[in-house]
Design an enzyme around this catalytic site. Structure first.
Site, short mmCIF file in Angstrom:
data_model
loop_
_atom_site.label_atom_id
_atom_site.label_comp_id
_atom_site.label_asym_id
_atom_site.label_seq_id
_atom_site.Cartn_x
_atom_site.Cartn_y
_atom_site.Cartn_z
N LYS A 189 -74.85 3.83 45.51
CA LYS A 189 -75.60 4.91 46.17
C LYS A 189 -74.70 5.88 46.97
O LYS A 189 -74.88 7.10 46.86
CB LYS A 189 -76.69 4.32 47.07
CG LYS A 189 -77.76 5.31 47.48
CD LYS A 189 -78.62 5.79 46.32
CE LYS A 189 -79.68 4.79 45.95
NZ LYS A 189 -80.40 5.19 44.72
N CYS A 381 -33.04 10.32 65.03
CA CYS A 381 -33.39 11.44 65.91
C CYS A 381 -33.44 10.99 67.37
O CYS A 381 -32.42 10.88 68.02
CB CYS A 381 -34.68 12.08 65.42
SG CYS A 381 -34.76 13.81 65.90
N LEU A 384 -31.14 8.32 67.96
CA LEU A 384 -29.73 8.68 68.20
C LEU A 384 -29.56 9.07 69.66
O LEU A 384 -28.64 8.62 70.35
CB LEU A 384 -29.29 9.85 67.32
CG LEU A 384 -27.90 10.41 67.63
CD1 LEU A 384 -27.14 10.78 66.36
CD2 LEU A 384 -27.93 11.61 68.58
N HIS A 506 -33.61 13.34 59.95
CA HIS A 506 -34.57 12.34 59.47
C HIS A 506 -34.31 12.00 58.01
O HIS A 506 -34.87 12.64 57.11
CB HIS A 506 -36.00 12.89 59.60
CG HIS A 506 -36.47 13.00 61.01
ND1 HIS A 506 -37.12 11.98 61.66
CD2 HIS A 506 -36.37 14.01 61.91
CE1 HIS A 506 -37.41 12.36 62.90
NE2 HIS A 506 -36.97 13.59 63.07
N GLU A 508 -35.41 9.62 56.34
CA GLU A 508 -36.57 9.00 55.67
C GLU A 508 -37.32 9.96 54.76
O GLU A 508 -37.97 9.54 53.81
CB GLU A 508 -37.53 8.39 56.71
CG GLU A 508 -38.27 9.36 57.62
CD GLU A 508 -37.52 9.72 58.90
OE1 GLU A 508 -36.28 9.62 58.91
OE2 GLU A 508 -38.18 10.09 59.89
#
Ligand code: GLN
Length: 559
Positions: A189, A381, A384, A506, A508
């Site tokens: 539904k 970042c 660090l 970054h 990643e």
């Protein structure tokens, strides 16, 4: 060839994994040799998520060209070869800003400016601009069908089909089939209602992807097809998976790409998806052991905030054929108490990006612990900046070392550069996007990358204060990565340690399952080594090593 468009919408509730679905469709189309692009349309009024709290929004994904975007763009880049740009991420805020600016310039020639056609035209123009020259553009519409906010976007894509022709547009709708224990069945539904909502505004979906926690029975698929006016073979199960990299494989098995391309009249053939199967297999049976990484942050209640970091760590595991367990640790809890007990058993410690003062001292204590106890450390970042503060305080005897971000007095070893001091508007004004960085030959960084020249993405306002570089170097810190243009520190490392590296950028954002980022591969390798050494040592001593249970969350919900 005319560009084809695939619109992905979501119904019933949010967090069903629309982003992963859009990304996976991208994977499957690239696998058929098509040149694709993927866009995200977010219905909120912010210009971008850059100013939003991570608890509100999750991670902010940064593109090469420095746009702060929705984390779904991270999935798109990880799952495909597309190089996303600023214009791949559209928000209602951007659309309204453009339209209102045009109105102020008098470009509407005295007309009344309205949602239809002015806002919808602007949305359609943006799609056309990004799609130009591509074989296929996949467009994900954020939010859930039925929300007030997403209406202009849905109206725009409804018009789109008429503009470019039925044969060039496919609507894919992702819904949920909840399983009701009391009646022992999958309920259709909510899906019916969400398709009704779509049809009310004139969109008839071509494909329904139904999230379920169990296999979709043929009779239920038939029922949905009947009630939702969709062909039965186009009602496709989107079964929960334990590993998000299985999603393209699951859709492939059900022929989703075959059906979509046929519907669009694209004559293409799929290659195999062996490469994906191999990733999934490596993750399912890691041969080399387990590395447990502690991720010390303040947004740990919403691990979405660390989406790309989490994925990059998992990629680091793939590179080393090992399992990576992530322990999310609230930095505020580390400010007091027994740090050794809190960090016990970790083979690596990671401090990711963050903003503001909350939890800072807990992170600094964790970094100190990693440095002194010789536990592999990766700082990203903020990670660090805090590593540098820790080192300045503990090793360089600069007890008052701090950052101007969270203190008014002290020695600002982390500071604002001149251009940042002038900044008045917070949105989009950080140092953003890709910058060149040169690495010192012979350093850990250069060895990790196998190169001395790299490009990485940034998102920060503060920098290492060059004034303190000499005393810190003298005390043993190595600045192995420098931005040659701006003369700013990009990487620091501490050689009297098995693996201690921190970067201002970054990494990643550039890691993919098939090309794990070298920094994550190197960090996980060091952590794995630490874990194996620890196992050996304890075997010698006869004390068993406790192995943590389970894996970090691997759901594909919003994923
Ligand atoms: N808050 C720090 C800065 O603005 C670090 C930002 C980050 O970690 N992304 O410089």
């Amino acid at each position: 060839m005319k560009t084809k468009f695939i619109f992905v919408t979501g119904g019933v509730l949010s967090s069903l994994g629309k982003g992963l679905t859009a990304a996976s469709i991208g994977t499957l189309l690239e696998n058929r040799g098509l040149d694709i692009t993927i866009m995200k349309m977010d219905p909120y009024l912010n210009i971008d998520p850059g100013t939003m709290n991570p608890f509100q929004h999750g991670e902010v994904f940064v593109t090469e060209d420095g746009a702060e975007t929705d984390l779904d763009l991270g999935h798109y880049e990880r799952f495909t070869n597309v190089n996303l740009k600023r214009e791949n991420s559209v928000t209602a805020g951007q659309v309204y800003e453009t339209v209102i600016a045009k109105e102020r310039r008098g470009e509407y020639l005295g007309g009344t400016v309205q949602v239809i056609p002015h806002i919808t035209d602007e949305i359609k123009d943006r799609i056309h601009r990004v799609a130009k020259g591509r074989d296929v553009a996949i467009v994900e519409i954020g939010g859930t069908v039925g929300d007030i906010e997403s209406l202009p976007f849905l109206e725009a894509i409804r018009q789109f089909r008429n503009d470019v022709g039925d044969e060039n547009v496919v609507f894919v709708h992702l819904t949920l089939l909840p399983y009701l224990g009391t009646s022992g069945e999958l309920k259709t539904k909510p899906t019916q209602h969400s398709v009704q909502k779509l049809r009310e505004i004139g969109i008839q979906p071509d494909f329904l992807l139904c999230r379920t926690d169990r296999a979709l029975p043929a009779d239920i698929a038939k029922k949905i097809a009947l009630f939702c006016n969709v062909r039965a073979e186009n009602v496709i199960g989107a079964l929960d998976v334990s590993n998000i990299y299985e999603v393209p494989l699951k859709y492939f098995e059900q022929g989703l790409d075959e059906k979509i391309t046929r519907r669009l009249g694209l004559k293409t053939r799929a290659k195999g998806l062996q490469k994906w199967a191999k990733v999934v297999e490596t993750m399912a049976s890691p041969r080399s052991g387990t590395a447990e990484i502690g991720l010390v942050g303040k947004y740990v209640d919403l691990t979405e905030s660390y989406k790309s970091v989490t994925e990059a760590l998992i990629h680091g595991g793939i590179a080393n054929q090992c399992r990576v367990l992530i322990r999310y640790i609230d930095s505020e809890l580390l400010e007091k108490g027994d740090i050794a007990a809190e960090l016990k058993g970790l083979n690596g410690i990671l401090v990711p990006g963050a903003f503001g003062h909350r939890g800072v001292e807990g992170k600094i204590r964790a970094i100190r612990y990693a440095r002194e106890k010789q536990i592999p450390y990766l700082g990203i970042c903020f990670g660090l900046q805090l590593a540098l503060i820790e080192f300045a305080r503990s090793v360089c005897h600069l007890q008052k070392a701090t950052s101007r971000e969270f203190s008014n007095t002290g020695e600002f070893v982390i500071d604002l550069m001149e251009d940042q001091r002038q900044v008045q508007r917070l949105g989009g004004s950080m140092r953003l996007g890709s910058y060149l960085c040169k690495l010192t030959p012979g350093s850990l960084a250069a060895a990790t990358y196998g190169s001395t020249q790299i490009h990485e993405r940034h998102r920060h306002r503060y920098e290492v204060n060059n004034h303190y570089r000499a005393p810190l170097s003298k005390a043993g810190l190595v600045f192995s990565g420098i931005d040659p243009g701006l003369q700013l520190v990009e990487i620091l490392e501490f050689p009297k340690h098995p693996w201690f590296l921190a970067c201002q950028f970054h990494p990643e954002f550039k890691s993919k399952p098939f090309s794990p980022h070298p920094i994550f591969a190197g960090f996980v390798k060091a952590a794995l080594k630490a874990s194996l050494t620890r196992t050996k040592d304890s075997l010698k001593r006869g004390t068993p090593v406790r192995r943590p249970e389970g894996h970090s969350h691997r759901s594909w919900a919003r994923a």
